[in-house]
Design a protein around this motif. Sequence first.
Motif, PDB file in Angstrom:
ATOM      1  N   LYS A 115      10.156  -1.730  16.204  1.00  0.00           N
ATOM      2  CA  LYS A 115      10.654  -1.576  14.837  1.00  0.00           C
ATOM      3  C   LYS A 115       9.634  -2.100  13.841  1.00  0.00           C
ATOM      4  N   VAL A 116       9.570  -1.416  12.693  1.00  0.00           N
ATOM      5  CA  VAL A 116       8.674  -1.825  11.609  1.00  0.00           C
ATOM      6  C   VAL A 116       9.430  -1.791  10.289  1.00  0.00           C
ATOM      7  N   PHE A 117       9.262  -2.840   9.506  1.00  0.00           N
ATOM      8  CA  PHE A 117       9.751  -2.869   8.125  1.00  0.00           C
ATOM      9  C   PHE A 117       8.509  -2.795   7.244  1.00  0.00           C
ATOM     10  N   MET A 118       8.367  -1.704   6.494  1.00  0.00           N
ATOM     11  CA  MET A 118       7.120  -1.444   5.777  1.00  0.00           C
ATOM     12  C   MET A 118       7.317  -1.380   4.263  1.00  0.00           C
ATOM     13  N   LYS A 119       6.386  -2.019   3.556  1.00  0.00           N
ATOM     14  CA  LYS A 119       6.419  -2.049   2.095  1.00  0.00           C
ATOM     15  C   LYS A 119       5.011  -1.862   1.546  1.00  0.00           C
ATOM     16  N   PRO A 120       4.910  -1.374   0.303  1.00  0.00           N
ATOM     17  CA  PRO A 120       3.588  -1.293  -0.318  1.00  0.00           C
ATOM     18  C   PRO A 120       3.098  -2.670  -0.736  1.00  0.00           C
ATOM     19  N   PHE A 121       1.854  -2.974  -0.430  1.00  0.00           N
ATOM     20  CA  PHE A 121       1.219  -4.212  -0.920  1.00  0.00           C
ATOM     21  C   PHE A 121       0.445  -3.851  -2.184  1.00  0.00           C
ATOM     22  N   MET A 122       1.195  -3.285  -3.115  1.00  0.00           N
ATOM     23  CA  MET A 122       0.670  -2.820  -4.399  1.00  0.00           C
ATOM     24  C   MET A 122       1.663  -3.224  -5.476  1.00  0.00           C
ATOM     25  N   VAL A 123       1.184  -3.346  -6.681  1.00  0.00           N
ATOM     26  CA  VAL A 123       2.043  -3.814  -7.767  1.00  0.00           C
ATOM     27  C   VAL A 123       3.183  -2.848  -8.032  1.00  0.00           C
ATOM     28  N   VAL A 124       2.900  -1.543  -8.007  1.00  0.00           N
ATOM     29  CA  VAL A 124       3.953  -0.554  -8.208  1.00  0.00           C
ATOM     30  C   VAL A 124       4.095   0.324  -6.969  1.00  0.00           C
ATOM     31  N   ALA A 125       5.302   0.797  -6.733  1.00  0.00           N
ATOM     32  CA  ALA A 125       5.544   1.729  -5.633  1.00  0.00           C
ATOM     33  C   ALA A 125       5.379   3.138  -6.178  1.00  0.00           C
ATOM     34  N   GLY A 126       4.132   3.550  -6.334  1.00  0.00           N
ATOM     35  CA  GLY A 126       3.827   4.842  -6.923  1.00  0.00           C
ATOM     36  C   GLY A 126       3.499   5.903  -5.889  1.00  0.00           C
ATOM     37  N   ASP A 127       2.485   6.707  -6.175  1.00  0.00           N
ATOM     38  CA  ASP A 127       2.137   7.851  -5.340  1.00  0.00           C
ATOM     39  C   ASP A 127       1.762   7.449  -3.918  1.00  0.00           C
ATOM     40  N   HIS A 128       0.936   6.407  -3.774  1.00  0.00           N
ATOM     41  CA  HIS A 128       0.524   5.975  -2.436  1.00  0.00           C
ATOM     42  C   HIS A 128       1.726   5.547  -1.603  1.00  0.00           C
ATOM     43  N   ALA A 129       2.626   4.787  -2.232  1.00  0.00           N
ATOM     44  CA  ALA A 129       3.795   4.293  -1.499  1.00  0.00           C
ATOM     45  C   ALA A 129       4.720   5.437  -1.098  1.00  0.00           C
ATOM     46  N   ARG A 130       4.936   6.375  -2.007  1.00  0.00           N
ATOM     47  CA  ARG A 130       5.913   7.437  -1.773  1.00  0.00           C
ATOM     48  C   ARG A 130       5.374   8.568  -0.895  1.00  0.00           C
ATOM     49  N   ASN A 131       4.061   8.736  -0.886  1.00  0.00           N
ATOM     50  CA  ASN A 131       3.488   9.824  -0.090  1.00  0.00           C
ATOM     51  C   ASN A 131       2.676   9.320   1.103  1.00  0.00           C
ATOM     52  N   ASP A 132       1.650   8.502   0.850  1.00  0.00           N
ATOM     53  CA  ASP A 132       0.807   8.025   1.949  1.00  0.00           C
ATOM     54  C   ASP A 132       1.559   7.103   2.901  1.00  0.00           C
ATOM     55  N   MET A 133       2.497   6.315   2.369  1.00  0.00           N
ATOM     56  CA  MET A 133       3.226   5.378   3.222  1.00  0.00           C
ATOM     57  C   MET A 133       4.507   5.980   3.771  1.00  0.00           C
ATOM     58  N   ALA A 134       5.389   6.412   2.887  1.00  0.00           N
ATOM     59  CA  ALA A 134       6.741   6.819   3.304  1.00  0.00           C
ATOM     60  C   ALA A 134       6.964   8.320   3.288  1.00  0.00           C
TER      61      ALA A 134
END
Length: 324
Positions: free
Chosen positions: A256-275
Amino acid sequence: MKKTTLLILIVSLLSLLGINPATAATQKKAVDAVVIASFGTSYPEALEAILTIDKEMRKEFPKAEIKHAFTSNIIRGIWHERAGDAAWKKANRSVPEWLYEVKGPLATFGALQEEGKKRVVVQTTHVYAGEEYLDLKAYVDAVAGIDTLRAKWKPFSFMTLGRPALGKAGVHPEYHADIEKAAETLAGDVKKAKKMGAVLVYMGHGNEVFPSSAYIEFQKAMNAMYPEVTTLVGTVEGYPSLDEVTFALKHMKAKKVFMKPFMVVAGDHARNDMAGDEDDAWKTVMEKMGVKVTCELKGLGENPEWAKIYAKHAVDAVTVHKGH
């Protein structure tokens, strides 16, 4: 007795650093404006991070004008186009009006000069001192360095820049202390990961120009501070990459993995590259490994304790300033 001893130690430390507490308070009150400089985001739902930082900054500088500058030309362009879209604005009434006219750093400095603001603090919202931070620093240094024959015609009597969340090179303060403080603010993430029985994974931006050892040192700090949960940090660009993260997950036989962006905002990278659902999205890659992945689309700035880091760094930038 303990409180008295602590107060004496704090005052002594400030004195050693050349900072008189009374002088520091006076310097902070003398600030005319604070510029919160961010890359920016085009996602209305990600704005909470920037607005949380704004809220904490206003607490520290209640008498100063607070302005925002976005360093991304593309992001600013998107907001400027939306300014003329009545339907979009009607559907997004919660968006602050200032966003539709958001400027870059240099234009923001010019606007402040026109308003007669003479003492300015610029606070970056970058996570660490990489390429974008150094570009911003170049802007600030250039404007702050403008000299005139008569002092009264200088654009600003002082302009200073607050350091990123994970600090910068130097000895006052040492960046190790900033990394420790950053880790302290993320206890809530650890608690969620522990409850899930999951590995905590952060996706940072990174870069391919400067060394990114700060990410590794942050990962080390997290694992030392919270040994009950394993924390891994990877970046979209540079090292450590997704490959390093997946290698560690395989070695650990993580389920199991709990994953979050290590970025100030959850923008394009978080919504596309991550999730995202694309084959190369981090979530997809991990799921193909047989790992159950839970993503939380919340930027670091949405955490009030992380937002306070930037407000504190802005105060530090004033109290150690050597100008007028």
